[in-house]
Scaffold this motif. Structure first.
Motif, short mmCIF file in Angstrom:
data_model
loop_
_atom_site.label_atom_id
_atom_site.label_comp_id
_atom_site.label_asym_id
_atom_site.label_seq_id
_atom_site.Cartn_x
_atom_site.Cartn_y
_atom_site.Cartn_z
N ASN A 342 16.72 16.91 32.95
CA ASN A 342 17.93 16.80 32.12
C ASN A 342 19.07 17.65 32.66
N PHE A 343 18.76 18.84 33.12
CA PHE A 343 19.81 19.71 33.67
C PHE A 343 20.37 19.13 34.96
N ARG A 344 19.54 18.51 35.78
CA ARG A 344 20.04 17.90 37.01
C ARG A 344 20.97 16.72 36.70
N ILE A 345 20.55 15.89 35.76
CA ILE A 345 21.39 14.75 35.40
C ILE A 345 22.70 15.23 34.78
N ALA A 346 22.62 16.27 33.95
CA ALA A 346 23.84 16.85 33.37
C ALA A 346 24.77 17.32 34.47
N GLU A 347 24.21 17.95 35.50
CA GLU A 347 25.03 18.45 36.60
C GLU A 347 25.71 17.32 37.35
N VAL A 348 24.98 16.22 37.56
CA VAL A 348 25.58 15.07 38.25
C VAL A 348 26.80 14.56 37.47
N ASP A 354 32.40 13.45 33.93
CA ASP A 354 32.00 12.84 32.65
C ASP A 354 31.31 13.90 31.81
N TYR A 355 32.12 14.73 31.16
CA TYR A 355 31.57 15.89 30.46
C TYR A 355 30.86 15.52 29.16
N ASN A 356 31.23 14.42 28.54
CA ASN A 356 30.55 14.02 27.31
C ASN A 356 29.11 13.58 27.57
N THR A 357 28.93 12.78 28.62
CA THR A 357 27.57 12.39 28.98
C THR A 357 26.77 13.59 29.45
N ALA A 358 27.43 14.45 30.21
CA ALA A 358 26.76 15.67 30.69
C ALA A 358 26.24 16.50 29.52
N ARG A 359 27.03 16.57 28.46
CA ARG A 359 26.63 17.37 27.30
C ARG A 359 25.32 16.84 26.70
N THR A 360 25.18 15.53 26.62
CA THR A 360 23.97 14.94 26.05
C THR A 360 22.74 15.39 26.82
N GLY A 398 29.72 27.59 17.80
CA GLY A 398 29.80 29.03 17.65
C GLY A 398 28.66 29.79 18.27
N SER A 399 27.61 29.09 18.73
CA SER A 399 26.48 29.76 19.36
C SER A 399 26.76 30.00 20.85
N TYR A 400 25.97 30.86 21.44
CA TYR A 400 26.34 31.33 22.78
C TYR A 400 26.20 30.25 23.85
N ALA A 401 25.34 29.27 23.65
CA ALA A 401 25.15 28.21 24.65
C ALA A 401 25.81 26.91 24.24
N GLU A 402 26.78 26.99 23.35
CA GLU A 402 27.50 25.79 22.92
C GLU A 402 28.24 25.16 24.10
N TRP A 403 28.21 23.84 24.16
CA TRP A 403 28.98 23.10 25.16
C TRP A 403 30.43 23.09 24.72
N PRO A 404 31.34 23.75 25.44
CA PRO A 404 32.72 23.86 24.97
C PRO A 404 33.45 22.52 24.99
N ALA A 405 34.34 22.34 24.03
CA ALA A 405 35.11 21.10 23.95
C ALA A 405 36.00 20.93 25.17
N SER A 406 36.48 22.01 25.70
CA SER A 406 37.29 21.95 26.91
C SER A 406 36.87 23.08 27.83
N GLY A 407 36.73 22.76 29.07
CA GLY A 407 36.31 23.75 30.04
C GLY A 407 36.44 23.19 31.44
N SER A 408 36.35 24.05 32.42
CA SER A 408 36.44 23.60 33.81
C SER A 408 35.06 23.15 34.28
N GLN A 409 35.05 22.47 35.41
CA GLN A 409 33.79 22.05 35.99
C GLN A 409 32.89 23.27 36.22
N ILE A 416 25.01 25.28 32.52
CA ILE A 416 23.77 24.60 32.91
C ILE A 416 22.88 25.55 33.71
N GLY A 417 23.47 26.25 34.67
CA GLY A 417 22.71 27.14 35.52
C GLY A 417 22.02 28.25 34.76
N HIS A 418 22.71 28.83 33.79
CA HIS A 418 22.10 29.90 33.01
C HIS A 418 20.96 29.40 32.13
#
Length: 515
Positions: A342-348, A354-360, A398-409, A416-418
């Motif tokens: 899942n983390f590899r696919i998210a990274e791709v 495509d940050y929305n699909t990556a978030r899933t 609000g949690s520490y590993a939340e996927w931010p609504a806006s962010g850089s690559q 993902i790495g952490h």
């Protein structure tokens, strides 16, 4: 296959004499005349899985990504903590002479018999996995002439790591082109998927993804082709693993990490939590910290000066109570995990924008990690053994590993790495080491513990790694990047490459800037 019979063949495979194990061109445990390869499939699978989380890999990887550090009052793992010359000789010899040789035998036999196509597919996929792991750890290794001692090739030439990877990618493509309709593997012989060939095709797809993702920092990587590949294929949604239920609390029948805690190594007294990893979990309120460790604080990595008082509380470090690893005798041995997929696919998808699909896929990876921890009892004999089921809230708003609504690559890749770093703990230490080398996540802080311990303690760079306190200058301010060539190879192979100068030599795909 019954538990005792599996464990018996495991012992014969993994605990043969050192002299025999060092002969990487002959495996005395291989049944030379067998035509039915099903009888050695379980041996090969368990040998491969065991070696990827064996003494060498489990502790080398675990220290170098700073899950653990050496206890102040012990000395067994000081060499790992100071980046001393390390070759993982036992791992290399055991893997090549054992599982890889057995898999080659299966490939040779099954390729001549159409009725054994399923066994060919499984053996080829597992051997590709094994070669990838060896190249990632060592770089250039014998490959094209390896495993050919029966042909008189006793001094195989070394091959370039990139050339080997190209061949592995060609092999996986040819494997995936096979028509598996009608192919089978006996369920009793298959310890990983009980003969489910759909799962084995998903394993091969996941392996192709893994091989390609190792190349992200090279010119050989094409992210668009990976998006197409992902969208047209199925991948593992469950772990490719051997169940920890096979282990028993008897000598040589325990989980590899648990085994080392019951004999002369006494992991529970040698190994303590590293501040780098422990603080990242505890400061951020990650509930997995209670599953991973028993205690409230971690220590500086590679710090032997036991008479110091790093936190300034009046107690010297050698008398402090540091968190200890919770070790389990029922943890699975994992080849490819659902979270890493899942983390590899998210990274791709992050690399594709495509940050929305990556978030899933990112959130699915985190959830898979939590599921694994909940399903596995890390506690052994601690009084506070009854932990409630932990709930994954770390990706909520609000949690520490939340996927931010806006962010850089880079923000998303860092997240993902952490989480990959956290998820691999206790299950895939070697993979964690390799992925950190590829991505340089977590990053390495320049903080110098020796310069001001008290400052470093209270201003610790949470989420970063640090340089070893005693080994800070041993690799010119860098972390280990690959292993030295095994002594058994350098001393016995007339075609061996010169030994590497130290652990800092990078493999061909390790291109990203950083320590």
């Amino acid at each position: 296959m019954k538990k005792l019979s599996i464990l018996f063949i495991t012992v014969s495979l993994l605990f043969s004499s050192c002299e025999n194990m060092l002969d990487i061109n002959h495996n005395p445990n291989r049944l030379e005349e067998l035509e039915d390869v099903s009888t050695i499939l379980a041996v090969a699978q368990l040998g491969l899985a065991y070696n990827t989380m064996s003494w060498d890999v489990a502790f080398g990887g675990g220290y170098w990504v700073q899950y653990w550090t050496q206890n102040y009052t012990a000395s067994q793992f000081k060499d790992l903590c100071r980046y001393a010359d390390t070759d993982f000789n036992t791992f290399y010899s055991s893997l090549v002479a054992g599982a890889m040789k057995d898999l080659q035998y299966m490939i040779d036999v099954a390729s001549e018999d159409e009725s054994q196509l399923g066994y060919y597919f499984v053996a080829e996929a597992l051997q590709i996995f094994g070669w990838q792991f060896l190249v990632d750890l060592y770089g250039n290794v014998p490959y094209f002439e390896a495993l050919r001692g029966d042909e008189g090739i006793n001094h195989p030439e070394f091959d370039d790591g990139e050339t080997i990877y190209n061949d592995l990618l060609d092999r996986i493509d040819k494997l995936l082109a096979l028509d598996l309709s009608g192919a089978y593997v006996d369920s009793d012989a298959d310890m990983v998927f009980a003969g489910n060939m759909n799962r084995w095709r998903e394993f091969a797809n996941s392996l192709k993804l893994k091989l390609n993702m190792r190349l992200t920092e090279t010119s050989g990587y094409n992210n668009a082709s990976m998006v197409t590949f992902i969208e047209n294929n199925d991948f593992l949604s469950q772990n490719a693993s051997i169940s920890g239920s096979i282990f028993e609390d008897q000598d040589y029948k325990r989980h590899p990490l648990y085994e080392y805690n019951t004999g002369t190594t006494f992991v529970s007294t040698n190994v303590i939590a590293c501040k780098s990893f422990f603080d990242y979990l505890s400061v951020n309120g990650d509930p997995r910290v209670g599953k991973y460790f028993n205690g409230d604080q971690g220590a500086f990595f590679g710090d032997y000066d036991s008479k110091q008082d790093s936190d300034g509380d009046g107690t010297t470090d050698n008398k402090e109570s540091f968190a200890r690893a919770r070790l389990s005798n029922s943890a699975d041995l994992i080849l490819i995990s659902s979270w890493e997929n899942n983390f590899r696919i998210a990274e791709v998808y992050v690399r594709a924008g495509d940050y929305n699909t990556a978030r899933t896929y990112y959130e699915a990876g985190v959830e898979a990690s939590f599921t694994q921890v909940n399903a596995t009892n890390f506690v052994t004999d601690d009084e506070d053994a009854n932990y409630p089921e932990i709930i994954n809230t770390i990706t909520d708003a609000g949690s520490y590993a939340e996927w931010p609504a806006s962010g850089s690559q880079n923000d998303y890749l860092d997240l993902i790495g952490h989480q990959r770093w956290v998820a691999h703990y206790y299950f895939q230490h070697g993979e964690s080491f390799l992925e950190r080398n590829r991505t340089k996540i977590p990053a390495v802080s320049d903080i110098d513990v020796r310069a001001d311990r008290n400052y470093a303690w209270y201003n610790f760079p949470v989420g970063d790694l640090t340089l070893s306190v005693v080994g800070r200058d041993n690799l010119n301010g860098n972390l280990p990047a690959s292993l030295l060539y095994p002594y058994s190879v350098v001393s016995r192979n007339n075609n061996s490459l010169p030994q590497k100068p130290n652990l800092g030599e990078k493999v061909f795909w390790d291109k990203k800037s950083g320590k």
